[in-house]
Design a protein around this motif. Sequence first.
Motif, mmCIF file in Angstrom:
data_model
loop_
_atom_site.group_PDB
_atom_site.id
_atom_site.type_symbol
_atom_site.label_atom_id
_atom_site.label_comp_id
_atom_site.label_asym_id
_atom_site.label_seq_id
_atom_site.Cartn_x
_atom_site.Cartn_y
_atom_site.Cartn_z
ATOM 1 N N GLY A 1 0.810 -1.208 0.000
ATOM 2 C CA GLY A 1 0.000 0.000 0.000
ATOM 3 C C GLY A 1 0.838 1.250 0.000
ATOM 4 O O GLY A 1 0.487 2.261 -0.619
ATOM 5 N N SER A 2 1.970 1.218 0.691
ATOM 6 C CA SER A 2 2.833 2.394 0.740
ATOM 7 C C SER A 2 3.549 2.613 -0.590
ATOM 8 O O SER A 2 3.885 3.735 -0.951
ATOM 9 N N MET A 3 3.765 1.547 -1.353
ATOM 10 C CA MET A 3 4.440 1.674 -2.644
ATOM 11 C C MET A 3 3.510 2.282 -3.693
ATOM 12 O O MET A 3 3.911 3.138 -4.468
ATOM 13 N N ARG A 4 2.264 1.798 -3.770
ATOM 14 C CA ARG A 4 1.243 2.346 -4.651
ATOM 15 C C ARG A 4 1.595 2.228 -6.136
ATOM 16 O O ARG A 4 1.048 2.935 -6.963
ATOM 17 N N ASP A 5 2.539 1.337 -6.493
ATOM 18 C CA ASP A 5 2.992 1.280 -7.882
ATOM 19 C C ASP A 5 2.361 0.148 -8.686
ATOM 20 O O ASP A 5 2.729 -0.074 -9.837
ATOM 21 N N SER A 6 1.414 -0.568 -8.092
ATOM 22 C CA SER A 6 0.687 -1.602 -8.811
ATOM 23 C C SER A 6 -0.649 -1.815 -8.113
ATOM 24 O O SER A 6 -0.827 -1.403 -6.956
ATOM 25 N N PRO A 7 -1.592 -2.471 -8.790
ATOM 26 C CA PRO A 7 -2.889 -2.722 -8.153
ATOM 27 C C PRO A 7 -2.802 -3.574 -6.898
ATOM 28 O O PRO A 7 -3.763 -3.637 -6.121
ATOM 29 N N ASP A 8 -1.654 -4.220 -6.681
ATOM 30 C CA ASP A 8 -1.491 -5.027 -5.460
ATOM 31 C C ASP A 8 -1.646 -4.189 -4.196
ATOM 32 O O ASP A 8 -2.000 -4.712 -3.141
ATOM 33 N N CYS A 9 -1.392 -2.883 -4.315
ATOM 34 C CA CYS A 9 -1.482 -2.028 -3.136
ATOM 35 C C CYS A 9 -2.909 -1.964 -2.607
ATOM 36 O O CYS A 9 -3.123 -1.687 -1.414
ATOM 37 N N LEU A 10 -3.894 -2.253 -3.459
ATOM 38 C CA LEU A 10 -5.288 -2.167 -3.027
ATOM 39 C C LEU A 10 -5.592 -3.160 -1.912
ATOM 40 O O LEU A 10 -6.452 -2.916 -1.065
#
Length: 253
Positions: free
Chosen positions: A209-218
């Motif tokens: 979540g802190s990276m926010r660079d792919s949909p995985d952060c959701l």
Amino acid sequence: MDLSGPRWKGRGFAEIANSNPMSRVVLQLQTALSQSGTAAFLAGNNALLRAEPEIANLLSRAAFGREVINSGTDNQIFQLGPEEAFYLSHSLKCLKITRDSDDTPPSENELWAYLKSKNEAFPESYMAYKHLRSKNWVVKPGIQYGVDFVAYRHHPALVHSEYAVIVVREGDRNSRLSSMTDLYCTLRACGSVAKTLLKLSIRCCGVNGSMRDSPDCLEDFDVDERTITRFIPAQSREDRDLDEVAMEFGEKV
């Protein structure tokens, strides 16, 4: 969420909505898009979709996008906002999205990066949109009210929107509603158009979540819902005079 009664736009509209639940309409759209293989292409911050009559009808009924071109032929052009396009592509997995220049669909990460390059706050904005849509609220842009989104209980043709939505990234001191002046002005504006202010705080609960660079952060995002209302003393006080109160207690004032 405060589920106060909806303001229907006409007599009998509540019955129409109850007989056509939004969850069912969205499922019909999801099935039709999946079976047709319909694709949208990126155009700036939005996506354009050429829809056949059945798809166009379902897009309208499910309140996705808006029709921008109707040439009188069998196909109509719909413009989808970034959150709408990614929701249909990522969450419902029923829409292909291609680039402007060719028919090669970008990968999910590439599409995410593209939308994020157009709007740095896209991860939080999309999470808020997904959160509301998954609860079967219809979500539309709220720029005309000075907010991020407005949320409807059903189709906007049937009912007025109930919530004016502000999306806040947790820890962002420069975000909306961070000052009392902004909060007060927003509350006054919401009150003047009979909407409840809904603040959606997007919290990061993990590394992705802190990276926010792919949909995985959701997967590492959490949404905190808060409705905010303005205190109006006249609506909270007792309207009985002292004599009435004294009679109730058998006393004289």
